[in-house]
Design an enzyme around this catalytic site. Structure first.
Site, short mmCIF file in Angstrom:
data_model
loop_
_atom_site.label_atom_id
_atom_site.label_comp_id
_atom_site.label_asym_id
_atom_site.label_seq_id
_atom_site.Cartn_x
_atom_site.Cartn_y
_atom_site.Cartn_z
N LYS A 289 39.15 44.69 48.32
CA LYS A 289 38.85 45.52 47.19
C LYS A 289 37.62 46.38 47.46
O LYS A 289 37.44 47.41 46.83
CB LYS A 289 38.57 44.67 45.95
CG LYS A 289 39.68 43.79 45.51
CD LYS A 289 39.21 42.89 44.35
CE LYS A 289 40.29 41.86 44.06
NZ LYS A 289 39.80 40.85 43.11
N GLY A 290 36.78 45.94 48.38
CA GLY A 290 35.49 46.57 48.58
C GLY A 290 35.50 48.05 48.88
O GLY A 290 34.61 48.78 48.44
N GLU B 286 36.73 50.97 55.49
CA GLU B 286 36.10 49.72 55.09
C GLU B 286 34.77 50.02 54.39
O GLU B 286 34.18 51.07 54.61
CB GLU B 286 35.90 48.89 56.37
CG GLU B 286 35.56 47.45 56.28
CD GLU B 286 36.25 46.58 55.26
OE1 GLU B 286 36.17 46.87 54.05
OE2 GLU B 286 36.80 45.55 55.64
N ASP B 287 34.35 49.10 53.53
CA ASP B 287 33.08 49.29 52.83
C ASP B 287 31.89 48.97 53.71
O ASP B 287 30.90 49.68 53.73
CB ASP B 287 33.03 48.48 51.53
CG ASP B 287 33.33 47.00 51.72
OD1 ASP B 287 33.68 46.57 52.83
OD2 ASP B 287 33.24 46.25 50.73
N ASP C 115 30.10 44.26 59.03
CA ASP C 115 29.06 43.23 59.06
C ASP C 115 29.24 42.42 60.35
O ASP C 115 28.94 42.91 61.43
CB ASP C 115 29.23 42.38 57.80
CG ASP C 115 28.01 41.54 57.46
OD1 ASP C 115 27.28 41.14 58.37
OD2 ASP C 115 27.81 41.25 56.27
N LYS D 128 26.17 47.28 59.50
CA LYS D 128 25.08 46.30 59.56
C LYS D 128 25.12 45.64 60.95
O LYS D 128 25.57 44.50 61.10
CB LYS D 128 25.29 45.25 58.45
CG LYS D 128 24.06 44.43 58.15
CD LYS D 128 24.35 43.29 57.20
CE LYS D 128 24.39 43.69 55.75
NZ LYS D 128 24.46 42.51 54.85
N PHE E 103 21.50 41.48 51.40
CA PHE E 103 22.73 41.35 50.62
C PHE E 103 22.86 42.58 49.73
O PHE E 103 22.11 42.74 48.77
CB PHE E 103 22.74 40.07 49.79
CG PHE E 103 24.13 39.68 49.38
CD1 PHE E 103 24.81 40.39 48.40
CD2 PHE E 103 24.77 38.63 50.00
CE1 PHE E 103 26.10 40.06 48.04
CE2 PHE E 103 26.06 38.27 49.64
CZ PHE E 103 26.73 39.00 48.66
N VAL E 104 23.80 43.48 50.09
CA VAL E 104 23.95 44.74 49.37
C VAL E 104 25.18 44.72 48.47
O VAL E 104 26.21 44.13 48.81
CB VAL E 104 24.01 45.95 50.34
CG1 VAL E 104 22.65 46.16 50.99
CG2 VAL E 104 25.08 45.78 51.39
N ASP F 19 30.56 43.80 46.39
CA ASP F 19 30.36 42.82 45.31
C ASP F 19 29.62 41.59 45.77
O ASP F 19 29.45 41.33 46.95
CB ASP F 19 31.72 42.38 44.76
CG ASP F 19 32.42 41.41 45.71
OD1 ASP F 19 32.79 40.30 45.27
OD2 ASP F 19 32.62 41.74 46.90
#
Length: 184
Positions: free
Chosen positions: A47-48, A103-104, A107, A135, A156-157, A163
């Site tokens: 969902k990101g 993608e959001d 990581d 990141k 943590f963003v 979310d």
């Protein structure tokens, strides 16, 4: 900043609405140039990435197909579980398409590495990755984005689709979540 109930959980705004808008516009222009004359299929990893995807596709000036895939590797925690589960697969056939995975955040890279391998087996003409946030400090998989908006620190963003436990996605900016919120 809009003062909402969610804002009180934000330690600081990392990327403003205006910065996001400018960045997405530039990424759209670059992708439009790079994919000119190609068979672009943009795949949003739900969902990101839905907010980023909707803004990015409107910034692209060439014909593009879109599709959605839903995978999970986090659950409600703050660290990746390492296990990737496909919840919703693609509707489109990939053969002969120039695939852009949207993608959001990139990581650890474990999810995108797995997805890239899975989708490569379906014979697209090409696969590239566009991520809003990169990141690199947390990368454990050997994968990099072809397009990225911002490099972010190991914090943590949330916001703009990202979310914590399904909350904060609708913030119009990217903010750093206060540690006391996710360490409860």
């Amino acid at each position: 900043m809009i003062h909402t109930e969610m804002d009180q959980d934000i330690l600081k705004v990392l990327i403003t609405e205006e910065e996001l808008r400018e960045c997405v516009k530039k990424l759209g222009e670059q992708i439009s140039r790079d994919y000119q004359g190609k068979n672009l299929l943009m795949v949003s990893v739900l969902k990101g990435s839905v907010v980023f995807m909707s803004d990015l596709m409107r910034s692209i000036t060439i014909p593009a197909l879109i599709d959605f895939m839903s995978v999970s590797s986090y659950g409600s925690g703050v660290k990746t579980s390492g296990v990737v589960k496909i919840i919703k697969d693609l509707d489109q056939q990939l053969e002969g398409k120039d695939l852009l995975i949207v993608e959001d955040i990139l990581d650890s890279g474990m999810t995108l590495s797995y997805l890239s391998q899975l989708l490569r087996a379906r014979n697209p003409r090409s696969i590239r990755i566009a991520t809003l946030l990169d990141k690199p400090e947390r990368r454990t998989a050997d994968i990099q984005a072809d397009y990225y908006g911002f490099r972010v620190p190991d914090a943590f963003v949330v916001g703009y689709g990202l979310d914590y436990s399904e909350k904060y996605r609708n913030l119009p900016y990217i903010g750093v979540l206060k540690p006391e919120v996710y360490s409860k």
